[in-house]
Design a protein around this motif. Sequence first.
Motif, mmCIF file in Angstrom:
data_model
loop_
_atom_site.group_PDB
_atom_site.id
_atom_site.type_symbol
_atom_site.label_atom_id
_atom_site.label_comp_id
_atom_site.label_asym_id
_atom_site.label_seq_id
_atom_site.Cartn_x
_atom_site.Cartn_y
_atom_site.Cartn_z
ATOM 1 N N HIS A 39 0.843 -1.204 0.000
ATOM 2 C CA HIS A 39 0.000 0.000 0.000
ATOM 3 C C HIS A 39 0.871 1.245 0.000
ATOM 4 C CE1 HIS A 39 -2.150 3.276 2.057
ATOM 5 N NE2 HIS A 39 -3.223 2.796 1.449
ATOM 6 N N ILE A 40 0.586 2.182 -0.899
ATOM 7 C CA ILE A 40 1.299 3.453 -0.935
ATOM 8 C C ILE A 40 0.430 4.501 -0.256
ATOM 9 C CG2 ILE A 40 2.319 5.269 -2.373
ATOM 10 C CD1 ILE A 40 3.799 2.566 -2.514
ATOM 11 N N GLY A 41 1.012 5.144 0.753
ATOM 12 C CA GLY A 41 0.320 6.199 1.490
ATOM 13 C C GLY A 41 1.219 7.403 1.654
ATOM 14 N N CYS A 42 0.614 8.519 2.023
ATOM 15 C CA CYS A 42 1.389 9.747 2.212
ATOM 16 C C CYS A 42 2.013 9.776 3.607
ATOM 17 C CB CYS A 42 0.527 10.973 1.965
ATOM 18 S SG CYS A 42 -0.998 11.072 2.919
ATOM 19 N N CYS A 43 3.116 10.495 3.719
ATOM 20 C CA CYS A 43 3.922 10.527 4.944
ATOM 21 C C CYS A 43 3.275 11.373 6.032
ATOM 22 C CB CYS A 43 5.311 11.071 4.629
ATOM 23 S SG CYS A 43 5.351 12.842 4.281
ATOM 24 N N ASP A 44 3.872 11.354 7.203
ATOM 25 C CA ASP A 44 3.342 12.121 8.328
ATOM 26 C C ASP A 44 3.557 13.623 8.189
ATOM 27 O OD1 ASP A 44 2.338 9.876 9.482
ATOM 28 O OD2 ASP A 44 3.753 9.799 11.144
ATOM 29 N N ASP A 45 4.358 14.071 7.240
ATOM 30 C CA ASP A 45 4.454 15.499 6.955
ATOM 31 C C ASP A 45 3.360 15.939 5.997
ATOM 32 O OD1 ASP A 45 6.633 16.075 8.599
ATOM 33 O OD2 ASP A 45 8.071 15.530 7.043
ATOM 34 N N SER A 46 2.660 14.996 5.415
ATOM 35 C CA SER A 46 1.528 15.294 4.544
ATOM 36 C C SER A 46 0.311 15.615 5.407
ATOM 37 C CB SER A 46 1.206 14.093 3.638
ATOM 38 O OG SER A 46 2.302 13.785 2.813
ATOM 39 N N VAL A 47 -0.656 16.287 4.825
ATOM 40 C CA VAL A 47 -1.836 16.701 5.569
ATOM 41 C C VAL A 47 -2.610 15.501 6.116
ATOM 42 C CG1 VAL A 47 -4.028 17.935 5.385
ATOM 43 C CG2 VAL A 47 -1.993 18.830 4.239
ATOM 44 N N ALA A 48 -2.791 14.452 5.325
ATOM 45 C CA ALA A 48 -3.672 13.349 5.713
ATOM 46 C C ALA A 48 -2.982 12.201 6.446
ATOM 47 C CB ALA A 48 -4.394 12.812 4.483
ATOM 48 N N LYS A 49 -1.669 12.052 6.319
ATOM 49 C CA LYS A 49 -0.923 11.002 7.031
ATOM 50 C C LYS A 49 -1.490 9.597 6.776
ATOM 51 C CE LYS A 49 0.181 14.199 10.820
ATOM 52 N NZ LYS A 49 0.049 15.398 10.061
ATOM 53 N N HIS A 50 -1.756 9.289 5.510
ATOM 54 C CA HIS A 50 -2.385 8.009 5.170
ATOM 55 C C HIS A 50 -1.521 6.781 5.420
ATOM 56 C CE1 HIS A 50 -5.294 10.484 2.624
ATOM 57 N NE2 HIS A 50 -6.024 9.883 3.557
ATOM 58 N N ALA A 51 -0.201 6.888 5.349
ATOM 59 C CA ALA A 51 0.650 5.724 5.618
ATOM 60 C C ALA A 51 0.496 5.284 7.075
ATOM 61 C CB ALA A 51 2.112 6.032 5.300
#
Length: 116
Positions: A39-51
């Motif tokens: 699964h590819i998710g956005c990092c914790d510096d991203s707004v949603a923190k999907h990872a």
Amino acid sequence: MSTSNGINPDAPPSGSGCVECEATGSWWFHLRRCADCGHIGCCDDSVAKHATAHARTSGHSVIQSFEPGESWFWNYDTSTLYESGPKLAPPRSHPVDQTVPGPPGQVPEDWADRLG
């Protein structure tokens, strides 16, 4: 790092961008790859923190950076950074020409002010 604790080297990445951001029309800063399912998710510096959200809901605690030139892993359960680990199925990063942040056309002009 062991290949048995939540790491499946044969699982391909789910795509070249954050699955949830792409589905909702949102945007990301950097990308992370679940070492168990791809699964590819956005990092914790991203707004949603999907990872991180994926790790919490799935129980898959190990991620790898999905940024070109980076090979580090992170274990959410132990808060441990590993400089390297087993080679995961290719591709091992998003395309080099993919914008950061991304995806193109969805990143707001004031994106740097919105990062957490």
